[in-house]
Structure formats: structure tokens, C-alpha cells
Design a protein around this motif. Structure first.
Motif, PDB file in Angstrom:
ATOM      1  N   ILE A  60      47.207 108.038 130.373  1.00 32.01           N
ATOM      2  CA  ILE A  60      47.429 108.792 129.138  1.00 32.01           C
ATOM      3  C   ILE A  60      47.895 107.819 128.078  1.00 32.01           C
ATOM      4  CG2 ILE A  60      48.749 110.621 128.022  1.00 32.01           C
ATOM      5  CD1 ILE A  60      49.042 111.938 130.787  1.00 32.01           C
ATOM      6  N   VAL A  61      47.156 107.753 126.978  1.00 34.61           N
ATOM      7  CA  VAL A  61      47.498 106.827 125.914  1.00 34.61           C
ATOM      8  C   VAL A  61      48.109 107.621 124.755  1.00 34.61           C
ATOM      9  CG1 VAL A  61      45.105 106.858 125.036  1.00 34.61           C
ATOM     10  CG2 VAL A  61      46.638 104.991 124.416  1.00 34.61           C
TER      11      VAL A  61
ATOM     12  N   ALA B 156      37.818 101.708 136.206  1.00 36.78           N
ATOM     13  CA  ALA B 156      37.162 103.011 136.070  1.00 36.78           C
ATOM     14  C   ALA B 156      38.144 104.166 135.935  1.00 36.78           C
ATOM     15  CB  ALA B 156      36.247 103.253 137.277  1.00 36.78           C
ATOM     16  N   THR B 157      39.344 103.894 135.526  1.00 34.62           N
ATOM     17  CA  THR B 157      40.375 104.923 135.396  1.00 34.62           C
ATOM     18  C   THR B 157      40.044 105.877 134.252  1.00 34.62           C
ATOM     19  OG1 THR B 157      42.038 103.395 136.225  1.00 34.62           O
ATOM     20  CG2 THR B 157      42.846 105.283 134.976  1.00 34.62           C
ATOM     21  N   GLU B 158      40.317 107.147 134.456  1.00 39.02           N
ATOM     22  CA  GLU B 158      40.099 108.147 133.409  1.00 39.02           C
ATOM     23  C   GLU B 158      41.153 107.997 132.316  1.00 39.02           C
ATOM     24  OE1 GLU B 158      40.041 113.022 132.728  1.00 39.02           O
ATOM     25  OE2 GLU B 158      40.454 112.187 134.719  1.00 39.02           O
ATOM     26  N   PHE B 159      40.743 108.188 131.064  1.00 35.81           N
ATOM     27  CA  PHE B 159      41.635 108.149 129.909  1.00 35.81           C
ATOM     28  C   PHE B 159      41.846 109.565 129.358  1.00 35.81           C
ATOM     29  CE2 PHE B 159      41.238 103.675 129.895  1.00 35.81           C
ATOM     30  CZ  PHE B 159      41.953 103.106 128.842  1.00 35.81           C
ATOM     31  N   ARG B 160      43.079 109.853 128.928  1.00 31.48           N
ATOM     32  CA  ARG B 160      43.375 111.053 128.142  1.00 31.48           C
ATOM     33  C   ARG B 160      44.259 110.649 126.967  1.00 31.48           C
ATOM     34  NH1 ARG B 160      43.563 115.970 131.118  1.00 31.48           N
ATOM     35  NH2 ARG B 160      44.232 116.991 129.178  1.00 31.48           N
ATOM     36  N   VAL B 161      44.102 111.326 125.850  1.00 32.53           N
ATOM     37  CA  VAL B 161      44.928 111.097 124.671  1.00 32.53           C
ATOM     38  C   VAL B 161      46.078 112.088 124.697  1.00 32.53           C
ATOM     39  CG1 VAL B 161      44.971 111.097 122.142  1.00 32.53           C
ATOM     40  CG2 VAL B 161      42.960 110.221 123.370  1.00 32.53           C
ATOM     41  N   SER B 162      47.297 111.618 124.467  1.00 32.03           N
ATOM     42  CA  SER B 162      48.483 112.443 124.681  1.00 32.03           C
ATOM     43  C   SER B 162      48.465 113.744 123.886  1.00 32.03           C
ATOM     44  CB  SER B 162      49.748 111.643 124.353  1.00 32.03           C
ATOM     45  OG  SER B 162      49.762 111.250 122.990  1.00 32.03           O
ATOM     46  N   SER B 163      48.022 113.709 122.639  1.00 33.84           N
ATOM     47  CA  SER B 163      48.082 114.904 121.794  1.00 33.84           C
ATOM     48  C   SER B 163      47.138 115.999 122.246  1.00 33.84           C
ATOM     49  CB  SER B 163      47.795 114.541 120.333  1.00 33.84           C
ATOM     50  OG  SER B 163      46.455 114.088 120.183  1.00 33.84           O
ATOM     51  N   THR B 164      46.159 115.674 123.111  1.00 32.84           N
ATOM     52  CA  THR B 164      45.214 116.685 123.587  1.00 32.84           C
ATOM     53  C   THR B 164      45.743 117.456 124.796  1.00 32.84           C
ATOM     54  OG1 THR B 164      44.048 115.199 125.122  1.00 32.84           O
ATOM     55  CG2 THR B 164      43.307 115.217 122.830  1.00 32.84           C
ATOM     56  N   ILE B 165      46.897 117.045 125.311  1.00 31.28           N
ATOM     57  CA  ILE B 165      47.481 117.686 126.495  1.00 31.28           C
ATOM     58  C   ILE B 165      48.493 118.729 126.040  1.00 31.28           C
ATOM     59  CG2 ILE B 165      48.810 117.297 128.606  1.00 31.28           C
ATOM     60  CD1 ILE B 165      47.622 114.437 128.605  1.00 31.28           C
TER      61      ILE B 165
ATOM     62  N   HIS C 132      61.684 113.100 128.818  1.00 29.24           N
ATOM     63  CA  HIS C 132      61.338 114.514 128.863  1.00 29.24           C
ATOM     64  C   HIS C 132      59.858 114.720 128.499  1.00 29.24           C
ATOM     65  CE1 HIS C 132      65.563 115.318 129.398  1.00 29.24           C
ATOM     66  NE2 HIS C 132      65.838 114.629 128.303  1.00 29.24           N
ATOM     67  N   LYS C 133      59.378 113.935 127.553  1.00 27.97           N
ATOM     68  CA  LYS C 133      57.965 114.009 127.194  1.00 27.97           C
ATOM     69  C   LYS C 133      57.098 113.452 128.313  1.00 27.97           C
ATOM     70  CE  LYS C 133      54.893 113.330 123.257  1.00 27.97           C
ATOM     71  NZ  LYS C 133      54.837 112.922 121.829  1.00 27.97           N
ATOM     72  N   VAL C 134      57.547 112.357 128.918  1.00 31.28           N
ATOM     73  CA  VAL C 134      56.814 111.760 130.038  1.00 31.28           C
ATOM     74  C   VAL C 134      56.656 112.767 131.174  1.00 31.28           C
ATOM     75  CG1 VAL C 134      56.978 110.045 131.893  1.00 31.28           C
ATOM     76  CG2 VAL C 134      57.416 109.366 129.520  1.00 31.28           C
ATOM     77  N   MET C 135      57.750 113.408 131.566  1.00 27.64           N
ATOM     78  CA  MET C 135      57.691 114.350 132.677  1.00 27.64           C
ATOM     79  C   MET C 135      56.842 115.573 132.326  1.00 27.64           C
ATOM     80  SD  MET C 135      61.445 114.084 134.538  1.00 27.64           S
ATOM     81  CE  MET C 135      62.465 114.118 133.064  1.00 27.64           C
ATOM     82  N   ALA C 136      56.929 116.022 131.080  1.00 25.58           N
ATOM     83  CA  ALA C 136      56.119 117.168 130.658  1.00 25.58           C
ATOM     84  C   ALA C 136      54.630 116.835 130.718  1.00 25.58           C
ATOM     85  CB  ALA C 136      56.513 117.598 129.250  1.00 25.58           C
ATOM     86  N   LEU C 137      54.252 115.644 130.278  1.00 26.84           N
ATOM     87  CA  LEU C 137      52.852 115.232 130.336  1.00 26.84           C
ATOM     88  C   LEU C 137      52.376 115.137 131.781  1.00 26.84           C
ATOM     89  CD1 LEU C 137      52.849 112.487 127.544  1.00 26.84           C
ATOM     90  CD2 LEU C 137      51.494 114.591 127.511  1.00 26.84           C
ATOM     91  N   CYS C 138      53.209 114.542 132.647  1.00 28.66           N
ATOM     92  CA  CYS C 138      52.845 114.421 134.062  1.00 28.66           C
ATOM     93  C   CYS C 138      52.641 115.797 134.697  1.00 28.66           C
ATOM     94  CB  CYS C 138      53.927 113.646 134.811  1.00 28.66           C
ATOM     95  SG  CYS C 138      53.947 111.867 134.481  1.00 28.66           S
ATOM     96  N   GLN C 139      53.552 116.707 134.429  1.00 30.00           N
ATOM     97  CA  GLN C 139      53.443 118.044 135.009  1.00 30.00           C
ATOM     98  C   GLN C 139      52.233 118.790 134.471  1.00 30.00           C
ATOM     99  OE1 GLN C 139      57.431 119.328 133.967  1.00 30.00           O
ATOM    100  NE2 GLN C 139      58.129 119.135 136.087  1.00 30.00           N
TER     101      GLN C 139
END
Length: 251
Positions: A46-47, A150-159, A169-176
């Protein structure tokens, strides 16, 4: 050698757990090999786009080798508020990518893998987008493809999370939100995060520490941890792949 869905060989120990392995980082401009080891070691990267731009950090600059000495190269930015997120920053109108390409080409023209690396530099530097985040994300994706990551990419604001959250707190929320089982962070995060706190949120916390990686450069004395450009210019693909897969410890 653009990003697909899985990682081939994730390196030592990292495949022992079950579930999704995730890393989250802000983008950097042609970062050092440890950054790419982190991407290679997870299933999802996640970038951050909606995080504050860090002035005088490494987001839009790095180091390369010129005449045996480390020198700085950078992306000049349009003057703007220091409070803006990365995605809100723009490259300077007078940024001349061909001049930077010429500078890097001049420094590495005699390197053994110059011909193999030059097309990547051209694809990245001549990318026609003045938005800082999109320019950097494109550069990361192109470099990963070149390295065979070959790792998948996601943009943080799209989650879908509460994006006003900060820090851990943001890290854990994104992971969950993405169903992560393991969060893998750079070694510098050991001062920021506690494994027990992550376990309380159903997450295993791991840190990646790059092993020393020395190779023949053009200068008399080896200069470590330069941009990935230096690694690609002086090393064959199989050495780079081995270092990406195994040149680190997970703790």
C-alpha cells in the motif's frame, strides 16, 4: 526482468505465516534496494498518497555515484504549502527530465549494465505527469516490473477507512481493511510500533532489516545504500534477484 498479483519467492521466514502480508510506505524516488526488498517480501504493498509531504526527506530525491562520490539528484517541486499531502504536490514547471536523464547517463555510461537500465530511466523520467504522487507511483511500478517484483499495489486513499487517522492507528486500520494477517515494516519502525499492540488488533508485526550488500562500483571505495539505479547499473539480474529474495532478515 506492471505489478501482478503474487510474489514468487518471498525470502527467509516470511512464508511461514498464513494470510495476507502487507507493507505500507510513502513513495520515494528511485529508493535504495531495501525499499524494494520490502515490496518483494509482501503480497500487497500500500503506497501512501494522502499523507503529508516531508520536506527535506527522500520522497523526491536520492543519491547516485558520480566520479566515485555520492551525489544528490532530485525532482524539483512547485512552490506550495508544506501542509499539503503528497498527492497535492506538483513537479516544478521548469523541471527538465532530459537534463536529469543526461546527468545520470553521464555518470553511469561505462557501467556494465547501463544499456539494460537506460530504457527504465527513460520510461520513468519522461513520464508525462506533473503530479508528484502519480509520477512516483509510476516510477515504483516500472522499477518493480524491471526487477521482476510481482507484488500487488494499492493506493492508500482508495481503501475505505477513516483517513483522518494518524500513525499506527492508520496503519492498523489499513491492514484490517484489506484483511491482512501480517504487517511488515522497515527496521526504523521498531522505535514506533509495539508487536503486542498489533497482536491485540489481530495482526502479526514483522520488521525487515537489509543485510550489507557490497558490489564492484566505478570508484575506489564502495559507497553503500545508493539509489536502486546504482544497483541496477553494476549488478546482473540474478544477483539483484537473490538480494531481493534473501538479502535481509525478518525480525
Amino acid at each position: 526482468m506492471e505489478a501482478a498479483q503474487t510474489v514468487a519467492d518471498a525470502g527467509p521466514d516470511i512464508g511461514s505465516g498464513l494470510g495476507l502480508r502487507v507493507a505500507i510506505m510513502q513513495p520515494y524516488f528511485f529508493p535504495y534496494i531495501g525499499y524494494f526488498q520490502l515490496i518483494n517480501a509482501v503480497d500487497l504493498f500500500i503506497v501512501y498518497d494522502n499523507i503529508k509531504y516531508t520536506k527535506k526527506g527522500w520522497i523526491n530525491r536520492n543519491r547516485f555515484l558520480q566520479n566515485g562520490q555520492d551525489c544528490m539528484f532530485s525532482l524539483p517541486l512547485k512552490s506550495d504549502s508544506d501542509m499539503l499531502d503528497i498527492v497535492e504536490r506538483e513537479l516544478a514547471a521548469d523541471f527538465n527530465p532530459r537534463k536529469l536523464l543526461q546527468q545520470l547517463s553521464g555518470a553511469y555510461r561505462r557501467a556494465p549494465y547501463f544499456a539494460q537500465t537506460l530504457p527504465l530511466l527513460e520510461a520513468v523520467l519522461l513520464h508525462d505527469d506533473k503530479n508528484l504522487f502519480r509520477f512516483l507511483e509510476h516510477a515504483l511500478r516500472k522499477t518493480c516490473a524491471h526487477l521482476g517484483i510481482a507484488t500487488e499495489f494499492r493506493v492508500s486513499s482508495t481503501i475505505p477507512i477513516a483517513h483522518e487517522l494518524k500513525g499506527k492507528h492508520k496503519v492498523m486500520a489499513l491492514c484490517q481493511a484489506v484483511g491482512a494477517h501480517t504487517y511488515v515494516n522497515a527496521i526504523g519502525g521498531m522505535d514506533l510500533y509495539e508487536p503486542q499492540e498489533f497482536r491485540q488488533h489481530g495482526l502479526e508485526l514483522k520488521f525487515i532489516r537489509s543485510k550489507p550488500f557490497e558490489y564492484a562500483q566505478a570508484g575506489a571505495d564502495f559507497v553503500p545504500w545508493l539509489s536502486i539505479i546504482d544497483v541496477m547499473m553494476f549488478n546482473p539480474p540474478e544477483i539483484i534477484q537473490s538480494t531481493l529474495d534473501q538479502g535481509f532478515d525478518l525480525i
